[in-house]
Design a protein around this motif. Sequence first.
Motif, PDB file in Angstrom:
ATOM      1  N   ALA A  54      36.102  42.755  34.179  1.00 29.06           N
ATOM      2  CA  ALA A  54      36.610  41.759  33.456  1.00 29.06           C
ATOM      3  C   ALA A  54      38.226  41.591  34.083  1.00 29.06           C
ATOM      4  CB  ALA A  54      36.382  41.607  32.132  1.00 29.06           C
ATOM      5  N   PHE A  55      39.002  42.490  33.709  1.00 27.23           N
ATOM      6  CA  PHE A  55      40.269  42.525  34.121  1.00 27.23           C
ATOM      7  C   PHE A  55      40.404  42.455  35.770  1.00 27.23           C
ATOM      8  CE2 PHE A  55      44.370  44.274  35.267  1.00 27.23           C
ATOM      9  CZ  PHE A  55      45.299  44.166  34.145  1.00 27.23           C
ATOM     10  N   ALA A  56      39.621  43.236  36.582  1.00 28.49           N
ATOM     11  CA  ALA A  56      39.707  42.967  38.002  1.00 28.49           C
ATOM     12  C   ALA A  56      39.469  41.476  38.409  1.00 28.49           C
ATOM     13  CB  ALA A  56      38.613  43.824  38.586  1.00 28.49           C
ATOM     14  N   SER A  57      38.301  40.844  37.552  1.00 28.73           N
ATOM     15  CA  SER A  57      37.969  39.416  38.010  1.00 28.73           C
ATOM     16  C   SER A  57      39.066  38.680  37.853  1.00 28.73           C
ATOM     17  CB  SER A  57      36.884  39.068  37.247  1.00 28.73           C
ATOM     18  OG  SER A  57      37.056  38.830  35.723  1.00 28.73           O
ATOM     19  N   LEU A  58      39.835  38.811  36.711  1.00 26.70           N
ATOM     20  CA  LEU A  58      40.889  37.815  36.476  1.00 26.70           C
ATOM     21  C   LEU A  58      42.075  37.824  37.491  1.00 26.70           C
ATOM     22  CD1 LEU A  58      41.524  38.550  32.557  1.00 26.70           C
ATOM     23  CD2 LEU A  58      40.526  36.561  33.855  1.00 26.70           C
ATOM     24  N   MET A  59      42.289  39.230  38.006  1.00 27.98           N
ATOM     25  CA  MET A  59      43.332  39.504  39.342  1.00 27.98           C
ATOM     26  C   MET A  59      43.009  38.801  40.607  1.00 27.98           C
ATOM     27  SD  MET A  59      44.562  43.402  38.515  1.00 27.98           S
ATOM     28  CE  MET A  59      46.147  42.765  39.061  1.00 27.98           C
ATOM     29  N   VAL A  60      41.691  38.920  40.797  1.00 27.00           N
ATOM     30  CA  VAL A  60      41.015  38.188  42.026  1.00 27.00           C
ATOM     31  C   VAL A  60      41.019  36.717  41.819  1.00 27.00           C
ATOM     32  CG1 VAL A  60      39.103  37.844  43.538  1.00 27.00           C
ATOM     33  CG2 VAL A  60      39.507  40.284  42.645  1.00 27.00           C
ATOM     34  N   LEU A  61      40.675  36.220  40.729  1.00 24.73           N
ATOM     35  CA  LEU A  61      40.847  34.767  40.281  1.00 24.73           C
ATOM     36  C   LEU A  61      42.168  34.337  40.536  1.00 24.73           C
ATOM     37  CD1 LEU A  61      38.339  34.498  37.525  1.00 24.73           C
ATOM     38  CD2 LEU A  61      38.047  33.600  39.808  1.00 24.73           C
ATOM     39  N   ASN A  62      43.115  34.937  40.247  1.00 22.59           N
ATOM     40  CA  ASN A  62      44.906  34.661  40.177  1.00 22.59           C
ATOM     41  C   ASN A  62      44.905  34.632  41.751  1.00 22.59           C
ATOM     42  OD1 ASN A  62      47.132  34.239  39.099  1.00 22.59           O
ATOM     43  ND2 ASN A  62      47.606  36.043  39.754  1.00 22.59           N
ATOM     44  N   GLU A  63      44.560  35.415  42.522  1.00 20.24           N
ATOM     45  CA  GLU A  63      44.881  35.232  43.807  1.00 20.24           C
ATOM     46  C   GLU A  63      44.384  34.367  44.298  1.00 20.24           C
ATOM     47  OE1 GLU A  63      47.227  37.679  45.411  1.00 20.24           O
ATOM     48  OE2 GLU A  63      47.597  38.276  43.350  1.00 20.24           O
ATOM     49  N   LEU A  64      43.068  33.935  44.277  1.00 20.38           N
ATOM     50  CA  LEU A  64      42.312  32.894  44.650  1.00 20.38           C
ATOM     51  C   LEU A  64      43.247  31.280  44.285  1.00 20.38           C
ATOM     52  CD1 LEU A  64      39.961  32.116  46.441  1.00 20.38           C
ATOM     53  CD2 LEU A  64      38.361  32.216  44.556  1.00 20.38           C
ATOM     54  N   ARG A  65      43.654  31.431  43.021  1.00 17.15           N
ATOM     55  CA  ARG A  65      44.174  30.040  42.873  1.00 17.15           C
ATOM     56  C   ARG A  65      45.489  29.936  43.568  1.00 17.15           C
ATOM     57  NH1 ARG A  65      42.885  32.469  37.514  1.00 17.15           N
ATOM     58  NH2 ARG A  65      40.998  31.125  36.539  1.00 17.15           N
ATOM     59  N   LYS A  66      46.159  31.083  43.976  1.00 15.01           N
ATOM     60  CA  LYS A  66      47.181  30.905  44.756  1.00 15.01           C
ATOM     61  C   LYS A  66      47.053  30.659  46.084  1.00 15.01           C
ATOM     62  CE  LYS A  66      48.982  34.992  43.362  1.00 15.01           C
ATOM     63  NZ  LYS A  66      49.780  36.095  43.397  1.00 15.01           N
ATOM     64  N   LYS A  67      45.684  31.085  46.451  1.00 10.26           N
ATOM     65  CA  LYS A  67      45.429  30.934  47.935  1.00 10.26           C
ATOM     66  C   LYS A  67      43.985  30.636  48.288  1.00 10.26           C
ATOM     67  CE  LYS A  67      46.021  32.943  52.623  1.00 10.26           C
ATOM     68  NZ  LYS A  67      46.611  34.222  53.500  1.00 10.26           N
ATOM     69  N   GLN A  68      43.347  29.312  48.433  1.00 10.19           N
ATOM     70  CA  GLN A  68      41.776  29.238  48.503  1.00 10.19           C
ATOM     71  C   GLN A  68      41.398  29.894  49.730  1.00 10.19           C
ATOM     72  OE1 GLN A  68      41.662  24.836  47.393  1.00 10.19           O
ATOM     73  NE2 GLN A  68      39.884  25.770  46.018  1.00 10.19           N
TER      74      GLN A  68
END
Length: 247
Positions: free
Chosen positions: A25-39
């Motif tokens: 769950a924590f890892a997914s938040l980190m990936v999603l945060n990166e994805l929001r910064k760069k699609q």
Amino acid sequence: METNNQKNLNPMKITYFDDSSKMSAFASLMVLNELRKKQYLLIAAATGGSPEGLYQMLEKRYQFDPELFEKLRVLKLDEWGGIPMSDPGSCHSYLNEKVLKPLHVSSDRYLAFDSAAPDPAEECRRIQEEIDHTGPIDCCILGLGKNGHIGFNEPASILQSDCHVAKLSAETIDHPLVQAMSQTPSFGMTVGMKGIMQSKKILLLITGSGKQEAIKKLMEKEISTQLPASFLWLHGDVECLIDKTSC
């Protein structure tokens, strides 16, 4: 006591979790945060048990926000050589089931070694040229092998920088995934240490049994080609997430 060289290493961020679901769950938040910064995010995706929960979390997020994943690009970190891509044990089959289909990643946004390429060395050169052209990797998702390997960068007297044909260790061939295959892979193809180390961000996910010794050695901060994961101490942005039950 830490040596001066150890003190000068980059501060790998290490976080422990009570179980793999909390880690994922924590890892997914980190990936999603990166994805929001760069699609157009380019992720290098490992296979195996360690990142599986992360991929499941991303699939759940896709159900609520599919537009977030419309431009996501995926690089297959490695592949078993000499087996059909259609083999259920291939890295392609794994990623197709757990990442590509769930997140609707089209073929033009997927870069992958062909396990049955007639010239494996040329196939590795092809992938390296693509990484050099479209990279670097934005977010590299790694697991930790029982012998300390990352991708198919196995313990050896030297480590290779570019994508390469890898000689698989006995520990790797003994993996349950390999034992379940219709035929034993004769080699591996993998992103090399340069591609991994040039990644902008690295997520090292550690869960599963039999990794206590590799974790212990990693935490000693001694850089050695006999423990390829130890080179991650030289990277400036590594999040190491550890399921306590694997220690």
